[in-house]
Design an enzyme around this catalytic site. Structure first.
Site, short mmCIF file in Angstrom:
data_model
loop_
_atom_site.label_atom_id
_atom_site.label_comp_id
_atom_site.label_asym_id
_atom_site.label_seq_id
_atom_site.Cartn_x
_atom_site.Cartn_y
_atom_site.Cartn_z
N HIS A 66 0.78 -1.24 0.00
CA HIS A 66 0.00 0.00 0.00
C HIS A 66 0.81 1.29 0.00
CE1 HIS A 66 -3.09 -2.86 1.02
NE2 HIS A 66 -2.74 -2.95 2.28
N ASP B 21 3.67 -8.66 1.08
CA ASP B 21 4.23 -9.45 2.17
C ASP B 21 3.35 -10.61 2.61
OD1 ASP B 21 2.36 -7.69 3.25
OD2 ASP B 21 3.74 -6.82 4.71
#
Length: 479
Positions: free
Chosen positions: A78, A233
């Site tokens: 993000h 991740d």
């Protein structure tokens, strides 16, 4: 050998695996987060490169890296990394846990096409509202933007010279048509951008580019080896623990907390505040319940009272029924299920008998209850989980895992050895990009132990969870 690089919030990890997927060596370099204002969270992209260089140098001091045949990337999602025409960052990257763009997120989310195309609420932490915030508050910077990259993709630019992202990370921007797996012109236009500002898109197991000769020479790597698309991740962690098929799931106790379930098809339900994102492998998706502070909450408490997280948790003994204190882990707002950027954390029910151990247990319980909120949201979509695999630094706490297993009423499998997190998943994606195999490489690890729910304490935890939910409802009404 294959190299996985994970650009996390607190550091960069470099990990080597062999052809047999056994971990050979790893090295880390730390990163700091800047919080210049309440709700802000930033990092300088130059620090990412410095940390990566340090990790690779440390790894190269112990192993000959010339045998590496592929590189994979994973990273914090993000983040808004805004580059000018010379590829220079225009400002510090606005990170995933930054909530300054809450008004812009609400503006975008009010447009029905965002949920319809992305399959998600537009959360303040997503990339799109951050760009709208920049357009409104930093127009001089916004007008110079040539490219917007996610953190790991800025690292890729340094490694390969290519502007490339992949589906799992791109799905968390607010600009991706998550079903079609492509950028959407209308969503980009709503934030003043076009596809020209975006990197090319590939799947995580595909080749994104070749390692630049100058980078190879500096660290003893072979020039031209493939760099995989990689993954955000959490998707990378899923590759690492073999959560790639429907019914498979993991719980991650990292800086943030994640309840992650793989899906064979695309089944969004934005109203639950779950994330529905593309997986790192073609034709697959996943759901995530995300809480913004997991080990971050424990680290905050450790700083408050003195000591380290392990010192606080190691001596807690066997699982106990919750006491009077309740902790809400909303230190910087919350995502699932509340989508509330304004809520903040709290301790309630403190009394004379509340000592350091009792307050520590309350912190661990509060995070466990936040996971139960995520599980309830996921269950409401029809996704069923029968067991979980534990990943992340917080999984070292037996007490914490026992509390989560009891709160969720699910067994939790703990891998027998090694690191099966994001860097390991990135290395597996490097193997795939180098032609060593496909989805079969993402198999589950050997399990050391299974932590079963403590049935005798289930009622006590359920009663305290009810108080936890009532406390949130009361707290959110406060100015």
């Amino acid at each position: 050998m294959f190299l996985g690089l994970d650009l996390g919030t607190s550091g960069v990890k470099a990990l080597l695996i062999g052809d047999d997927q056994e971990v050979i060596a790893d090295a880390t370099a730390s990163l700091a987060v800047s919080r210049p204002h309440s709700g802000w969270s930033e990092q300088d992209p130059a620090d990412w490169l410095d940390a990566t260089k340090a990790a690779l140098t440390a790894l190269g001091a112990t192993r000959d890296l010339s045998a590496v045949r592929g590189v994979g990337l994973s990273g914090q999602m993000h983040g808004a990394t805004m580059l000018d025409a010379a590829d220079q960052p225009l400002r510090p990257c606005i990170l995933w846990n930054d909530t300054r763009a809450h008004a812009e997120a609400a503006n975008l989310d009010a447009d029905p096409k965002f949920r319809a195309l992305t399959g998600n609420i537009v959360f303040p932490g997503f990339t799109a509202p951050k760009l709208l915030w920049c357009q409104r508050h930093e127009p001089d910077i916004f007008n110079q933007i040539a490219k917007v990259l996610l953190p790991k993709d800025y690292l890729r630019l340094w490694l390969t010279g290519a502007y490339v992202s992949e589906m799992s990370d791109a799905a968390g921007t607010g600009w991706l048509d998550t079903k079609k797996r492509d950028w959407d012109d209308e969503l980009l236009a709503a934030t003043g951008l076009t596809c020209d500002h975006m990197p090319a898109l590939i799947e995580g197991s595909d080749v994104s580019g070749d390692l630049r000769p100058e980078i190879a020479k500096r660290f003893g790597l072979k020039p031209g080896i493939p760099v995989a698309g990689g993954a955000g991740d959490n998707a990378a962690s899923a590759i690492g623990v073999g959560v790639v098929r429907a019914g498979e799931a993991f719980v991650s106790l990292g800086t943030s907390g994640v309840l992650f379930a793989a899906n064979d098809g695309y089944a969004p339900d934005p109203d639950t505040a779950l994330h529905t994102f593309c997986h790192a492998l073609p034709g697959r998706w996943h759901q995530m319940g995300v809480i913004l502070a997991a080990t971050d909450a424990l680290a905050w408490y450790a700083r408050l009272v003195g000591g380290t997280a392990s010192q606080l948790t190691d001596g807690l003994g066997p699982l106990r029924a919750p006491g009077r204190p309740i902790f809400l882990p909303y230190l910087g707002g919350e995502r699932t299920p509340h989508n509330n950027a304004h809520i903040r954390g709290a301790f309630l029910g403190l009394e004379h008998a509340t000592d350091r151990d009792a307050a520590t247990r309350a912190v661990l319980e509060g995070v466990a209850f936040a996971f139960r909120d995520c599980h309830a949201a996921m269950d409401a979509t029809g996704t069923r989980i029968s067991r979980l695999t534990a990943v992340g630094g917080g999984a070292a706490s037996q007490y914490w895992l026992q509390a989560i297993a009891t709160v969720l009423n699910l067994p939790i499998d703990v891998p027998v050895k090694g690191d099966f997190g994001a860097a390991f998943g990135a290395a597996r994606l490097a193997m795939m990009a180098a032609g060593q195999g496909g989805i079969e490489l993402a198999h589950p690890p050997e399990i050391k132990q299974t932590i079963e729910p403590e049935r005798a304490l289930s009622d006590a935890f359920s009663e305290t969870y009810d108080r936890y939910k009532k406390t949130y409802r009361a707290l959110k009404e406060l100015p």
